[in-house]
Design a protein around this motif. Structure first.
Motif, PDB file in Angstrom:
ATOM      1  N   TYR A  85       0.847  -1.196   0.000  1.00 23.18           N
ATOM      2  CA  TYR A  85       0.000   0.000   0.000  1.00 23.18           C
ATOM      3  C   TYR A  85       0.876   1.235   0.000  1.00 23.18           C
ATOM      4  CZ  TYR A  85       0.386   0.318   5.193  1.00 23.18           C
ATOM      5  OH  TYR A  85       0.827   0.442   6.480  1.00 23.18           O
ATOM      6  N   PHE A  86       0.297   2.338  -0.399  1.00 21.89           N
ATOM      7  CA  PHE A  86       1.081   3.549  -0.594  1.00 21.89           C
ATOM      8  C   PHE A  86       0.687   4.569   0.458  1.00 21.89           C
ATOM      9  CE2 PHE A  86       1.968   7.633  -2.710  1.00 21.89           C
ATOM     10  CZ  PHE A  86       3.328   7.463  -2.876  1.00 21.89           C
ATOM     11  N   TYR A  87       1.587   4.805   1.375  1.00 24.34           N
ATOM     12  CA  TYR A  87       1.303   5.748   2.455  1.00 24.34           C
ATOM     13  C   TYR A  87       2.641   6.172   3.037  1.00 24.34           C
ATOM     14  CZ  TYR A  87      -2.006   7.774   5.772  1.00 24.34           C
ATOM     15  OH  TYR A  87      -2.788   8.653   6.483  1.00 24.34           O
ATOM     16  N   PRO A  88       2.764   7.430   3.491  1.00 28.51           N
ATOM     17  CA  PRO A  88       4.083   7.909   3.926  1.00 28.51           C
ATOM     18  C   PRO A  88       4.672   7.196   5.138  1.00 28.51           C
ATOM     19  CG  PRO A  88       2.500   9.733   3.806  1.00 28.51           C
ATOM     20  CD  PRO A  88       1.745   8.500   3.490  1.00 28.51           C
ATOM     21  N   ASP A  89       3.847   6.461   5.914  1.00 22.35           N
ATOM     22  CA  ASP A  89       4.427   5.762   7.073  1.00 22.35           C
ATOM     23  C   ASP A  89       5.208   4.521   6.635  1.00 22.35           C
ATOM     24  OD1 ASP A  89       2.369   4.035   6.398  1.00 22.35           O
ATOM     25  OD2 ASP A  89       1.388   4.072   8.347  1.00 22.35           O
ATOM     26  N   LEU A  90       5.205   4.257   5.333  1.00 21.29           N
ATOM     27  CA  LEU A  90       5.760   3.009   4.826  1.00 21.29           C
ATOM     28  C   LEU A  90       6.612   3.289   3.590  1.00 21.29           C
ATOM     29  CD1 LEU A  90       5.143   0.077   5.744  1.00 21.29           C
ATOM     30  CD2 LEU A  90       3.461  -0.010   3.935  1.00 21.29           C
ATOM     31  N   PRO A  91       7.871   3.685   3.798  1.00 18.46           N
ATOM     32  CA  PRO A  91       8.654   4.138   2.638  1.00 18.46           C
ATOM     33  C   PRO A  91       8.934   3.036   1.621  1.00 18.46           C
ATOM     34  CG  PRO A  91       9.991   4.095   4.642  1.00 18.46           C
ATOM     35  CD  PRO A  91       8.591   3.827   5.061  1.00 18.46           C
ATOM     36  N   LYS A  92       8.914   1.768   2.036  1.00 22.22           N
ATOM     37  CA  LYS A  92       9.150   0.690   1.070  1.00 22.22           C
ATOM     38  C   LYS A  92       8.002   0.544   0.079  1.00 22.22           C
ATOM     39  CE  LYS A  92       9.864  -3.055   3.734  1.00 22.22           C
ATOM     40  NZ  LYS A  92      10.008  -2.732   5.173  1.00 22.22           N
ATOM     41  N   GLY A  93       6.806   1.034   0.480  1.00 26.51           N
ATOM     42  CA  GLY A  93       5.626   0.811  -0.361  1.00 26.51           C
ATOM     43  C   GLY A  93       4.941  -0.504  -0.032  1.00 26.51           C
ATOM     44  N   TYR A  94       5.500  -1.267   0.912  1.00 23.62           N
ATOM     45  CA  TYR A  94       4.830  -2.481   1.375  1.00 23.62           C
ATOM     46  C   TYR A  94       5.245  -2.751   2.812  1.00 23.62           C
ATOM     47  CZ  TYR A  94       9.396  -4.518   0.289  1.00 23.62           C
ATOM     48  OH  TYR A  94      10.740  -4.765   0.232  1.00 23.62           O
ATOM     49  N   GLN A  95       4.404  -3.469   3.519  1.00 19.86           N
ATOM     50  CA  GLN A  95       4.710  -3.898   4.885  1.00 19.86           C
ATOM     51  C   GLN A  95       5.022  -5.380   4.840  1.00 19.86           C
ATOM     52  OE1 GLN A  95       1.264  -4.340   7.371  1.00 19.86           O
ATOM     53  NE2 GLN A  95       2.359  -3.863   9.273  1.00 19.86           N
ATOM     54  N   ILE A  96       6.062  -5.794   5.538  1.00 20.40           N
ATOM     55  CA  ILE A  96       6.309  -7.239   5.624  1.00 20.40           C
ATOM     56  C   ILE A  96       5.471  -7.788   6.776  1.00 20.40           C
ATOM     57  CG2 ILE A  96       8.001  -9.092   5.859  1.00 20.40           C
ATOM     58  CD1 ILE A  96      10.164  -7.189   4.892  1.00 20.40           C
ATOM     59  N   THR A  97       4.569  -8.703   6.433  1.00 20.94           N
ATOM     60  CA  THR A  97       3.646  -9.270   7.406  1.00 20.94           C
ATOM     61  C   THR A  97       3.487 -10.749   7.064  1.00 20.94           C
ATOM     62  OG1 THR A  97       1.349  -9.132   8.213  1.00 20.94           O
ATOM     63  CG2 THR A  97       1.720  -8.418   5.944  1.00 20.94           C
ATOM     64  N   MET A  98       2.472 -11.389   7.584  1.00 20.57           N
ATOM     65  CA  MET A  98       2.179 -12.768   7.171  1.00 20.57           C
ATOM     66  C   MET A  98       0.745 -12.790   6.683  1.00 20.57           C
ATOM     67  SD  MET A  98       3.972 -14.940  10.179  1.00 20.57           S
ATOM     68  CE  MET A  98       5.706 -15.389  10.061  1.00 20.57           C
ATOM     69  N   TYR A  99       0.451 -13.642   5.741  1.00 17.09           N
ATOM     70  CA  TYR A  99      -0.876 -13.607   5.129  1.00 17.09           C
ATOM     71  C   TYR A  99      -1.589 -14.945   5.282  1.00 17.09           C
ATOM     72  CZ  TYR A  99      -4.391 -12.743   1.491  1.00 17.09           C
ATOM     73  OH  TYR A  99      -5.563 -12.621   0.800  1.00 17.09           O
ATOM     74  N   ASP A 100      -1.475 -15.809   4.284  1.00 19.86           N
ATOM     75  CA  ASP A 100      -2.252 -17.050   4.378  1.00 19.86           C
ATOM     76  C   ASP A 100      -1.515 -18.183   5.083  1.00 19.86           C
ATOM     77  OD1 ASP A 100      -0.506 -17.223   2.340  1.00 19.86           O
ATOM     78  OD2 ASP A 100      -1.974 -17.731   0.788  1.00 19.86           O
ATOM     79  N   ARG A 101      -0.264 -17.927   5.450  1.00 17.32           N
ATOM     80  CA  ARG A 101       0.442 -18.922   6.281  1.00 17.32           C
ATOM     81  C   ARG A 101       1.026 -18.221   7.509  1.00 17.32           C
ATOM     82  NH1 ARG A 101       4.105 -23.056   3.321  1.00 17.32           N
ATOM     83  NH2 ARG A 101       4.880 -21.381   1.980  1.00 17.32           N
ATOM     84  N   PRO A 102       0.178 -17.956   8.492  1.00 20.77           N
ATOM     85  CA  PRO A 102       0.625 -17.229   9.688  1.00 20.77           C
ATOM     86  C   PRO A 102       1.495 -18.128  10.568  1.00 20.77           C
ATOM     87  CG  PRO A 102      -1.609 -17.989  10.015  1.00 20.77           C
ATOM     88  CD  PRO A 102      -1.222 -18.389   8.610  1.00 20.77           C
ATOM     89  N   LEU A 103       1.972 -17.573  11.668  1.00 20.00           N
ATOM     90  CA  LEU A 103       2.818 -18.343  12.572  1.00 20.00           C
ATOM     91  C   LEU A 103       2.035 -19.468  13.262  1.00 20.00           C
ATOM     92  CD1 LEU A 103       5.777 -18.172  13.668  1.00 20.00           C
ATOM     93  CD2 LEU A 103       4.785 -17.083  15.687  1.00 20.00           C
ATOM     94  N   ALA A 104       0.836 -19.136  13.735  1.00 18.31           N
ATOM     95  CA  ALA A 104       0.089 -20.127  14.514  1.00 18.31           C
ATOM     96  C   ALA A 104      -1.412 -19.853  14.411  1.00 18.31           C
ATOM     97  CB  ALA A 104       0.527 -20.079  15.976  1.00 18.31           C
ATOM     98  N   GLU A 105      -2.201 -20.903  14.626  1.00 18.34           N
ATOM     99  CA  GLU A 105      -3.656 -20.815  14.484  1.00 18.34           C
ATOM    100  C   GLU A 105      -4.380 -21.529  15.625  1.00 18.34           C
ATOM    101  OE1 GLU A 105      -4.123 -20.909   9.614  1.00 18.34           O
ATOM    102  OE2 GLU A 105      -4.250 -22.790  10.722  1.00 18.34           O
ATOM    103  N   ARG A 106      -5.633 -21.164  15.792  1.00 16.16           N
ATOM    104  CA  ARG A 106      -6.559 -21.883  16.680  1.00 16.16           C
ATOM    105  C   ARG A 106      -6.098 -21.989  18.137  1.00 16.16           C
ATOM    106  NH1 ARG A 106      -7.077 -24.635  11.947  1.00 16.16           N
ATOM    107  NH2 ARG A 106      -5.474 -26.125  12.539  1.00 16.16           N
ATOM    108  N   GLY A 107      -6.284 -20.929  18.885  1.00 17.64           N
ATOM    109  CA  GLY A 107      -5.941 -20.945  20.306  1.00 17.64           C
ATOM    110  C   GLY A 107      -7.108 -20.547  21.183  1.00 17.64           C
ATOM    111  N   ILE A 108      -6.832 -20.390  22.463  1.00 11.62           N
ATOM    112  CA  ILE A 108      -7.861 -20.072  23.465  1.00 11.62           C
ATOM    113  C   ILE A 108      -7.277 -19.132  24.518  1.00 11.62           C
ATOM    114  CG2 ILE A 108      -9.156 -21.048  25.446  1.00 11.62           C
ATOM    115  CD1 ILE A 108     -10.409 -22.031  22.979  1.00 11.62           C
ATOM    116  N   LEU A 109      -8.052 -18.145  24.909  1.00  9.83           N
ATOM    117  CA  LEU A 109      -7.714 -17.388  26.125  1.00  9.83           C
ATOM    118  C   LEU A 109      -8.968 -17.350  26.990  1.00  9.83           C
ATOM    119  CD1 LEU A 109      -5.566 -15.647  27.658  1.00  9.83           C
ATOM    120  CD2 LEU A 109      -6.588 -13.661  26.594  1.00  9.83           C
TER     121      LEU A 109
END
Ligand SMILES: Nc1ncnc2c1ncn2[C@@H]1O[C@H](COP(=O)(O)OP(=O)(O)OP(=O)(O)O)[C@@H](O)[C@H]1O
Ligand SMILES: [Mg+2]
Ligand SMILES: [Mg+2]
Length: 480
Positions: A85-109
């Motif tokens: 995405y294009f926004y001044p808080d992000l000079p690369k023009g993209y954020q490195i994140t995780m999408y369809d393969r996140p670190l972990a799934e299905r928990g409880i609190l």
């Protein structure tokens, strides 16, 4: 699962800053609070062309601690992705994140629901991502004449925690966040006192209607307020026969309202794709080797069995890591149940009122005070007064007197009721109207008279002894 009969549906997306020493993909220090803007930056975190990210192992370990504590299943392979995405808080023009393969799934609190019963909130997923830079709108959002950008925050490791829509009221959402914060602090990976350390997107709908997402709320109280406002707004739309629109809204902290964020920017196609400069993470084996510290629920149960505390006190005292630690140190120096009462019921309120953290309370002084009250050497009222003086001294940077010495020096020790007979007579003589009111059947006049005695004795008289004494005098004496 829910026992509550309510049509409100809430799910949260929570971004937490991990308190690692260095950023997520470079060696820049995260300790920038005291320093000027754009002083903790390098080609990686300001996204200069050709800069190569490297994953901070500590950040992954911290995220895995969270995954384990919240009972999530760590994926065999997770993958960083670019969210464009294009926004001044992000000079690369993209954020490195995780999408369809996140670190972990299905928990409880587990939290308490509105009836105080245990309730399991399902966690959908957690993933790692980098914090963008910080925009400073000079003159306020919407009215700013210009905007400054500070990239010190750019690249700070975040975990995003997404819940299932299992929450049923704004209070429940607040309790969830408190419990989450406590858990993260017990894990030693998060500092809740740090400004902006936790930011929430709150999703809310009324059963049968579209959901609204209130973005980027920065305080716990703010989440509760924004949700309360949304319930009223959405329900009144529905009552009038109108539709709730599926949209993103902003919370205006100062005004306590949400407003539509109708910019098309929120509709962007982020064009996610796997981050080509980073290899996928395979960390499933690692999680088994991670040892967790005692977590809030375990500590709560231990406080009950070890110190004999009530469930309520145990919950309150373990709901915050610093408070729990303060209490345990205190319980070694004063009778544990009394220490719990003074800490949970009195000290906490006085600290909140002054906006002071519990870490500033001198332990030996407070223990001394609890022991004075416990031994019946001062009335509760004097003990509270002495506590207030103590906290005010700390707040003003003076070194406070030891309560037992102070009580002795100021002659605040609990007096014998007979010693106050003269004061009682004095008060009766000075307040003819109240005496007459009492005799005419107005019971509250007695409290007024008691108040006058307490004032003259500076709280040293014990109300349980003085009240019957006043009553006896004015019911037998003739009117003057
Ligand atoms: N009917 C609903 N009412 C309230 N909250 C809901 C409802 N359905 C889903 N949610 C919550 O909305 C959130 C969905 O977040 P998710 O990130 O998956 O999607 P998104 O909001 O569309 O995408 P983005 O990541 O761009 O915000 C979850 O917290 C979920 O619990
Ligand atoms: Mg999301
Ligand atoms: Mg969302």
């Amino acid at each position: 699962m829910s026992t509550q009969h309510t049509d409100v549906i809430i799910g949260l997306e929570i971004h937490c800053q991990l308190n690692t020493q260095t950023k997520l993909f470079c060696g820049c220090s995260t300790d920038y609070k005291e320093d000027g803007p754009n002083t903790h930056v390098c080609p990686v975190c300001i996204g200069l062309p050709g800069a190569m990210p490297m994953v901070n192992k500590k950040a992954v370990e911290y995220a895995l601690r969270v995954a384990k504590a919240l009972n999530l299943e760590v994926l065999e392979e997770s993958e960083f992705a670019r969210k464009n995405y294009f926004y001044p808080d992000l000079p690369k023009g993209y954020q490195i994140t995780m999408y369809d393969r996140p670190l972990a799934e299905r928990g409880i609190l587990e939290i308490e629901d509105d009836e105080g019963k245990e309730k399991k909130i399902r966690i959908t997923r957690i993933h790692l991502e980098e914090d963008p830079g910080k925009l400073v709108h000079m003159g306020g959002v919407g009215r700013a004449r210009y905007t400054l950008v500070d990239y010190n925050r750019s690249g700070i490791p975040l975990i995003e925690i997404v819940t299932e829509p299992d929450l049923r009221s704004p209070k429940e959402a607040r309790r969830f966040l408190n419990k989450l914060r406590a858990t993260l602090e017990y894990l030693g990976i998060f500092d809740g006192e740090r400004e902006g350390a936790l930011r929430v997107d709150a999703n809310i709908s009324i059963k049968g209607s579209e959901r609204v997402e209130v973005k980027n709320i920065t305080s716990y109280k703010g989440v509760e307020k924004a949700l309360t406002f949304e319930i009223t707004r959405q329900k009144s739309l529905i009552r009038r026969g109108a539709q709730v629109e599926r949209e993103t809204r902003h919370f205006q902290e100062g005004r306590g309202i949400t407003t539509s964020a109708r910019s098309k920017e929120t509709e962007t196609d982020y064009r996610y794709f796997p981050e080509p400069d980073l290899r996928p993470l395979r960390v499933q084996d690692w999680v088994a080797k991670i040892a967790l510290p005692e977590l809030p629920d375990a500590r709560r149960d231990r406080f009950m069995s070890q110190y004999g505390l009530s469930l309520n006190h145990a919950r309150t005292l373990t709901g915050d890591l610093r408070l729990a630690e303060f209490y345990e140190a205190l319980a070694a120096k004063a009778e544990p149940v009394l220490a719990a009462t003074w800490t949970a019921d009195t000290l906490q309120g006085e600290l909140n009122y002054r906006d002071m953290p519990v870490t500033t309370v001198p332990l030996d002084h407070f223990a001394d005070l609890v022991n004075l009250a416990g031994a019946g050497e001062v009335t509760d009222r004097v003990a509270v007064d002495v506590l207030r003086k103590l906290l005010d001294a700390v707040l003003e940077g003076r070194s406070p007197a030891m309560p037992s010495a102070y009580v002795q020096e100021q002659n605040l020790g609990k007096g014998d009721a007979s010693a106050f007979a003269a004061v009682v007579d004095e008060v009766i003589a000075e307040n003819e109207q109240a005496v007459a009111d009492y005799r005419a059947g107005k019971a509250s006049a007695l409290n007024f008279l008691l108040g006058q005695v307490m004032k003259k004795t500076r709280g040293k008289a014990d109300p349980r002894e003085i009240t019957p004494m006043i009553a006896a005098r004015i019911s037998t004496e003739e009117g003057s």
